[in-house]
Design an enzyme around this catalytic site. Structure first.
Site, PDB file in Angstrom:
ATOM      1  N   PHE A 152       0.821  -1.218   0.245  1.00 18.57           N
ATOM      2  CA  PHE A 152      -0.035  -0.022  -0.217  1.00 18.57           C
ATOM      3  C   PHE A 152       0.878   1.416  -0.012  1.00 18.57           C
ATOM      4  O   PHE A 152       0.417   2.248  -0.373  1.00 18.57           O
ATOM      5  CB  PHE A 152      -0.745   0.055   1.373  1.00 18.57           C
ATOM      6  N   ARG A 191       4.665   3.746   0.341  1.00 14.08           N
ATOM      7  CA  ARG A 191       6.051   3.974   0.011  1.00 14.08           C
ATOM      8  C   ARG A 191       6.718   4.452   1.511  1.00 14.08           C
ATOM      9  O   ARG A 191       5.731   5.059   2.217  1.00 14.08           O
ATOM     10  CB  ARG A 191       6.187   5.182  -0.744  1.00 14.08           C
ATOM     11  N   ASP A 238       2.852 -13.254   9.174  1.00 13.07           N
ATOM     12  CA  ASP A 238       3.803 -12.857   7.823  1.00 13.07           C
ATOM     13  C   ASP A 238       5.018 -12.858   8.511  1.00 13.07           C
ATOM     14  O   ASP A 238       5.796 -11.794   8.087  1.00 13.07           O
ATOM     15  CB  ASP A 238       3.417 -11.776   7.187  1.00 13.07           C
TER      16      ASP A 238
END
Ligand code: ADP
Length: 648
Positions: free
Chosen positions: A71, A73, A183
Site C-alpha cells: 500500500f 512507500r 507474515d
C-alpha cells in the site's frame, strides 16, 4: 487494566541520530540548520518534501525512499523541530478509498500502536492530510534481515541464534497478547543502527481465535506458509512457529526449505513437508528444524521449548553482532571456557590488585565478593512465575483464596464486589522481562570500551518507582515490599498479589498477573481479609523496623494500579526483583548498592552507589563511553544472573 509505566518517555528520543537534512550523510550534531548551497545563501530544502501534521503543526522533512510496500512507500523523515529521524509510511488516500481498505489500515494502526516491546518496531504516531495517511515508525537504519541475507546468503549458527532469540522474544510477547503475526519473513525483521532486531509490519496480523472460529484465509509469504494454512484449516500460533522454522532454515541454508521454480510445486512440497536438511548443519540445528517443521501443528515445539532446545542452550550466542556482519562473515570466536565471566573478572581484579594504590581496600573486598560463584539461595514459589494464560486458567478453575467457599472466592464473584479489569494490555511475564533485559544488557556490555569513570548522568526520571524496603517471609506467607511511592504490597506464595495504595485508602488485588480488583480499604470482601491482615502486618513491620534503602526521592503515586512484582530471586550476593512493566531491580547486600533497569527504548540504568548517590544512564551511552569498574561488575553480575535464570 490500565497500562502501567514507571515513567513516561518522550516520543522523540532525547538523543536523535541526526542526519543533515536532504543529504543522507551522517552527522552527530543536534538540531541543525537546513543545508545551504555552496554560496551559503539558498537553503536546499525542497518545500514539496515537507510533511505537516495539520493538528500539531509539526513538520517533517521527507528524505530518501527506504522501500515500497503493498500500500505504501516508506521514507526517511526528519522532525524539523527536534531532528529526530523516523521511517514514515506514506499511504495515498487513493489506495484506501474503499471502506474495507481504509478499515484494514486503521486496524493495522490500532494494533501496532498498542504494541510496546524492545523487539517490535516502535509505532510513534500517525496523521493524515488530504493526500495521504502518514505512519511514523522507529527508523531501522540497517534495513532488514532480507537485505543482510541478500548480501550474505547464509549466516553462521551463532548469528542465527542471535537474531532468532530476538524474534522469539517479540513473538512470545505477541502470542501472550493473543496476536498472531502471520507474515514472519526476513523482510519483516528490521535491524537498527546498533544491530538490534525489531519485528515489524502488522498488516496481516490477527487476533488468535478459538480453533473453530479461525479465519481460513490463506495469507503470508508463499514460501513460509504452514501446511494447515494452505489447507485452509486456519492460522494458529503454531503456524507462526512453522514460519519461524522456515526463517531459520533460510538463514542457515541460503534458501527457503520448500522453494521450487513453480509455486504449485512449492505448495505440494509444503503439504507433504518435503524438504532436505543439508549435512553441513550441526546436528542440533537439524534436529530443531525437523521438530519445528512437523506437519501437525500440535506436534511442533512452543516458543519456550525452542529456546530450551540444545541448539540454543549448548551453542554460543554472541552478545552483539558487529555491523560489518551485514555484508561479510564476522569473526565470532566464542570466549573460551577458561575466559568465562568469572575468570575474566577475577583476572581484572588480580591485575588491579598489583597496583593497590588504585583501588580502595573496601572496594576490593566488595568486588571480590561479587566474583564468587553465583549461588541461588531462594526464589519465589513456582506459582507466581506461571505464564498468565496458565495462571488465569487455574484461577478460574480453582480460586486460590483459602478459607472460603470456592464460588464466593472466585475472581468472578469478586468482580461483583469491587471494580475489576482484565489485563489484556501491557502485561509481561517474568520470562519476557528477563529475556528483554538480558538482550539489552548483552548489547550494552558486549563492546563497552574500558573507562575509569561513569559518563555524565542524566536526570533521574521523576517517576522512577523502585523498591525501598522489602521483607522475605516466604517460609510462611510471601514476599513483602514497599515502593518509593510508599505503596506496600505482598507477592503471596501461591502467586496472588495484594497492594495497599500510598494513601492507604485503596486495596489492589491481583489473583493472577492479568486480573485486577480494587476496593476501598474498608470494603474489602470477607474472603480477602486474611490476606489484607498479612499485608498490614508486612506494612507495619517495614514501617517500624526497616530503614529506607537509598536516596531516591519518593514519588507521588499515580492513579490506578502500579506494576506488580512478578518474581524475586535471591542469591548469596543479591536480590533480584522483576516487575510487570519490565523493570528489574537488583540490591547487592554487601554494600547496599542497587541497580534499577527500567524503560524500553533505550534501557535506563539507575545506579545507587555505596554512598547513596543515585545516577541514571542510558544503556547506549554506557555502551559507547564505558563505565566504572564498580558499575560494570554489577551489570555483569546481573547479566550472568539473568542468563542463568533464563537458561541461556
Ligand atoms: P511491505 O510490508 O510490503 O514490505 P512496508 O510498507 O511495511 O511494505 O515497507 C516497505 C519497505 O520500507 C520495507 O520493505 C523496508 O525496506 C522499508 N521499511 C519499512 N519500515 C521500515 C522501518 N521501520 N525502518 C526502515 N525501513 C523500513
Amino acid at each position: 487494566m490500565e497500562p502501567v509505566a514507571f515513567f513516561s518517555q518522550p516520543l522523540a528520543s532525547p538523543e536523535p541520530r541526526s542526519r543533515a537534512l536532504g543529504t543522507g550523510s551522517d552527522s552527530r550534531a543536534g538540531p541543525r540548520e537546513p543545508e545551504r548551497s555552496r554560496s551559503g545563501a539558498e537553503p536546499l530544502l525542497d518545500p514539496t518534501r515537507l510533511i505537516r501534521d495539520p493538528q500539531s503543526g509539526r513538520t517533517y522533512y521527507r528524505g530518501r525512499l527506504l522501500g515500497k510496500g503493498g500500500f505504501a512507500r516508506c521514507y526517511e523523515a526528519t522532525d524539523t523541530g527536534s531532528g529526530h529521524i523516523y521511517a514514515v509510511k506514506v499511504i495515498p488516500q487513493s489506495r484506501v478509498a474503499k471502506p474495507h481498505q481504509r478499515e484494514k489500515i486503521l486496524q493495522e494502526i490500532a494494533l501496532h500502536r498498542s504494541l510496546h516491546h524492545r523487539h517490535i518496531v516502535h509505532f510513534s504516531h500517525h496523521f493524515e492530510d488530504e493526500g495521504n495517511i502518514y505512519i511514523f515508525l522507529e527508523h531501522c537504519s540497517r534495513k532488514s534481515l532480507a537485505h543482510i541475507w541478500k548480501a550474505r546468503h547464509t549466516l553462521l549458527e551463532p548469528e542465527v541464534r542471535y537474531y532468532l532469540r530476538q524474534v522469539i522474544a517479540a513473538l512470545c510477547y505477541l502470542h501472550q497478547r493473543g496476536v498472531l503475526h502471520r507474515d514472519l519473513k526476513l523482510g519483516n525483521f528490521f535491524i537498527t543502527e546498533n544491530m538490534e532486531l525489531k519485528l515489524g509490519d502488522f498488516g496481516l496480523a490477527a487476533r488468535l481465535e478459538p480453533q473453530d472460529q479461525r479465519k481460513k484465509t490463506i495469507c503470508g509469504t508463499p514460501n513460509y506458509l504452514a501446511p494447515e494454512v494452505l489447507l485452509r484449516q486456519g492460522h494458529g500460533p503454531e503456524s507462526d512457529v512453522w514460519s519461524l522454522g522456515c526463517v531459520m532454515y533460510t538463514l542457515l541454508c541460503g534458501n527457503p526449505p520448500f522453494e521450487t521454480a513453480d509455486l504449485k510445486e512449492t505448495y505440494r512440497c509444503i503439504k507433504q513437508v518435503r524438504y532436505t536438511l543439508p549435512p553441513y548443519l550441526s546436528s542440533a540445528a537439524r534436529h530443531l528444524l525437523a521438530t519445528i517443521l512437523r506437519p501437525v501443528p500440535q506436534d511442533r515445539p512452543s516458543l519456550e521449548e525452542i529456546l530450551q532446545h540444545e541448539f540454543f542452550t549448548k551453542g554460543y550466542t554472541p552478545a552483539q553482532l558487529p555491523p560489518c556482519s551485514c555484508t561479510t562473515v564476522p569473526d565470532l570466536t566464542p570466549p573460551s571456557p577458561a575466559e568465562s565471566f568469572f575468570t575474566k573478572v577475577t583476572k581484572s581484579l588480580f591485575g588491579r590488585k598489583k597496583n593497590k594504590s588504585k583501588i580502595a581496600p573496601q572496594e576490593q573486598d566488595n568486588l571480590s565478593r561479587l566474583v564468587s560463584d553465583l549461588v541461588l539461595t531462594s526464589i519465589c514459589p513456582l506459582s507466581s512465575t506461571k505464564e498468565p494464560r496458565q495462571a488465569q486458567e487455574e484461577a478460574d478453575v480453582a480460586p486460590s483464596l483459602a478459607e472460603t467457599a470456592p464460588e464466593e472466592g472466585s475472581p468472578r464473584s469478586l468482580a461483583a464486589l469491587g471494580s475489576s479489569s482484565e489485563g489484556s494490555e501491557e502485561y509481561l511475564t517474568a520470562a519476557t522481562v528477563m529475556e528483554s533485559t538480558l538482550c539489552a544488557l548483552r548489547n550494552c556490555l558486549a563492546f563497552m570500551p574500558p573507562a575509569r569513570q561513569n559518563p555524565a548522568p542524566l536526570a533521574t526520571p521523576e517517576h522512577l518507582l523502585w523498591v525501598s524496603k522489602w521483607v522475605d517471609y516466604s517460609n510462611k506467607y510471601g514476599f513483602g515490599y514497599q515502593l518509593s511511592s510508599r505503596r506496600v504490597a505482598v507477592l503471596f506464595n501461591e502467586g496472588a498479589h495484594m497492594a495497599l495504595s500510598s494513601n492507604r485508602k485503596t486495596v489492589h488485588y491481583n489473583p493472577t498477573n492479568t486480573k485486577h480488583f480494587s476496593f476501598p480499604v474498608d470494603a474489602v470482601p470477607q474472603q480477602l481479609q486474611g490476606q489484607l491482615g498479612v499485608l498490614r502486618y508486612f506494612a507495619s513491620y517495614m514501617d517500624h523496623n526497616l530503614m529506607k534503602g537509598g536516596d531516591l526521592p519518593s514519588v507521588d503515586e499515580t492513579e490506578g494500579p502500579s506494576p506488580l512484582l512478578l518474581q524475586w530471586v535471591k542469591t548469596d550476593q543479591a536480590l533480584l526483583l522483576l516487575f510487570s512493566d519490565g523493570t528489574v531491580q537488583v540490591n547487592f547486600y554487601v554494600d547496599h548498592t542497587k541497580l534499577i533497569l527500567s524503560g524500553w527504548e533505550p534501557l535506563l540504568i539507575t545506579f545507587v552507589a555505596r554512598d547513596r548517590r543515585t545516577c541514571t544512564y542510558q544503556a547506549p551511552h554506557l555502551q559507547r563511553l564505558g563505565c566504572s569498574q564498580e558499575l560494570r561488575l554489577r551489570l555483569r553480575y546481573v547479566l550472568h544472573l539473568l542468563r542463568q535464570r533464563s537458561g541461556t
